[in-house]
Design a protein around this motif. Structure first.
Motif, PDB file in Angstrom:
ATOM      1  N   THR A 213      39.298  41.921  43.146  1.00 53.41           N
ATOM      2  CA  THR A 213      38.784  43.185  42.561  1.00 53.41           C
ATOM      3  C   THR A 213      37.287  42.607  42.471  1.00 53.41           C
ATOM      4  N   ASP A 214      36.440  42.208  42.652  1.00 55.00           N
ATOM      5  CA  ASP A 214      35.606  41.941  41.908  1.00 55.00           C
ATOM      6  C   ASP A 214      34.558  41.008  42.692  1.00 55.00           C
ATOM      7  N   ASP A 215      33.166  41.715  42.624  1.00 58.78           N
ATOM      8  CA  ASP A 215      31.815  41.304  43.836  1.00 58.78           C
ATOM      9  C   ASP A 215      31.978  39.643  42.829  1.00 58.78           C
ATOM     10  N   VAL A 216      31.297  39.425  43.812  1.00 58.28           N
ATOM     11  CA  VAL A 216      30.400  38.260  43.911  1.00 58.28           C
ATOM     12  C   VAL A 216      29.085  38.133  43.551  1.00 58.28           C
ATOM     13  N   PRO A 217      27.710  38.529  42.926  1.00 62.79           N
ATOM     14  CA  PRO A 217      26.710  39.092  42.804  1.00 62.79           C
ATOM     15  C   PRO A 217      25.559  37.385  42.764  1.00 62.79           C
ATOM     16  N   GLY A 218      24.614  37.705  43.183  1.00 63.24           N
ATOM     17  CA  GLY A 218      23.261  36.419  42.744  1.00 63.24           C
ATOM     18  C   GLY A 218      23.855  35.236  43.567  1.00 63.24           C
ATOM     19  N   GLN A 236      42.315  42.395  56.979  1.00 61.70           N
ATOM     20  CA  GLN A 236      42.048  42.158  55.349  1.00 61.70           C
ATOM     21  C   GLN A 236      40.608  41.914  54.751  1.00 61.70           C
ATOM     22  N   GLY A 237      39.757  41.393  56.071  1.00 63.11           N
ATOM     23  CA  GLY A 237      38.696  40.663  55.886  1.00 63.11           C
ATOM     24  C   GLY A 237      37.224  42.225  55.820  1.00 63.11           C
ATOM     25  N   ARG A 242      34.461  44.978  51.666  1.00 64.50           N
ATOM     26  CA  ARG A 242      34.186  45.626  50.944  1.00 64.50           C
ATOM     27  C   ARG A 242      34.138  45.585  49.553  1.00 64.50           C
ATOM     28  N   ILE A 243      34.571  44.875  49.003  1.00 68.26           N
ATOM     29  CA  ILE A 243      34.992  44.243  47.676  1.00 68.26           C
ATOM     30  C   ILE A 243      33.083  43.498  47.423  1.00 68.26           C
ATOM     31  N   LEU A 244      33.132  42.867  48.179  1.00 67.21           N
ATOM     32  CA  LEU A 244      31.837  42.085  48.196  1.00 67.21           C
ATOM     33  C   LEU A 244      31.125  42.576  49.507  1.00 67.21           C
TER      34      LEU A 244
END
Length: 276
Positions: A213-218, A236-237, A242-244
């Motif tokens: 449920t979390d973004d992967v920033p940076g 699901q992609g 939406r999440i990323l």
């Protein structure tokens, strides 16, 4: 040839030694390859020759799969523990923040390594964790059925089935869109890997409540989905995007859940582009 790395991992009862089987080839920036549940590092064999021309490729048998023993009883086969094990493996191999590509469970692990700062880029192929509860129950039911069938089947029967395209489809069409392209000996190895995976039940049980449920920033993130994925459905992609929101979402036409065998050239290009 495969090698074994052994290293300590913290537990509530003190450090426990974990051993991981891996193979390493190529030159360039490090690239860690992570397979899905019930599979083994050989799932990546079709793409490794292309990847190794530009990357130092380390393909791993996850704990309890392939040549890696299951984790000690004090350690759960869950997302935080397996992420810690992979971080410790990289430290043991003197690899600092590799690029990471993963498929299914391996894709989920790759994203978690990125989220926790242990990866310099992530390519996730049909990653787990973007399902609804109904989709998760369906996927787990399919995996349990495949596992039960593989365990019941005598090796001579598996070998006989693998010699024909129809037999290879019967054994592996759930994960490959083009099972006839998989070499007979590879189909036998895939089936035996599923049947003999000592970490299968513990890993599946630990994943019953997993949602990413979390973004992967940076860092650069690529999420790629086979258009013919029958295990984790392609919609699901869209949910993953939406999440990323900064991730690159790539469609893999004509590919199934394990796309490395269905279109090795395309998958290798997606991984290399994502790690540049």
């Amino acid at each position: 040839m495969p090698a074994i790395a052994s290293f300590p991992v913290p537990s509530a009862h003190g450090p426990r030694t974990v051993s991981v089987s891996y193979s390493r080839t190529g030159h360039g920036e490090p690239l860690l390859l992570l397979h899905g549940i019930g599979h083994h590092r050989q799932a990546w064999d079709p793409v490794i020759p292309v990847l190794a021309a530009e990357r130092d490729v380390i393909s791993v048998d996850l704990p309890g799969f392939g040549g890696s023993p299951a984790l000690p009883e004090e350690l759960r086969h869950d997302l935080p523990t397996t992420t810690a094990v992979l971080g410790a493996l990289c430290e043991a191999l003197k690899i600092e923040r590799p690029h990471v590509a993963g498929n299914s469970l391996g894709g989920l692990l790759a994203l978690e390594l990125g989220r926790t700062g242990l990866a310099r880029s992530v390519t996730a192929l049909s990653p787990a964790g973007f399902w609804t509860r109904a989709e998760q129950r369906y996927a787990f039911a399919v995996l349990l059925t495949m596992r039960a069938a593989a365990r019941r089947m005598p090796v001579p029967v598996v070998e006989r089935l693998s010699r024909t395209a129809v037999g290879r489809a019967a054994l592996t069409s759930t994960v490959y869109a083009h099972p006839g392209r998989r070499a007979p000996e590879a189909v036998v190895a895939d089936t035996l890997a599923l049947a003999r995976a000592t970490g299968f039940e513990r890993t599946l049980r630990a994943g019953s409540d997993v949602l990413f449920t979390d973004d992967v920033p940076g860092i650069p993130v690529t999420v790629a989905w086979g258009s013919k994925d029958r295990l984790l459905l392609p919609r699901q992609g869209v949910r993953a995007k939406r999440i990323l929101p900064r991730a690159r979402l790539v469609r893999l036409p004509g590919c199934g859940h394990v796309p490395m065998n269905d279109d090795p050239a395309l998958v290798a290009r997606v991984i290399l582009d994502g790690s540049r």
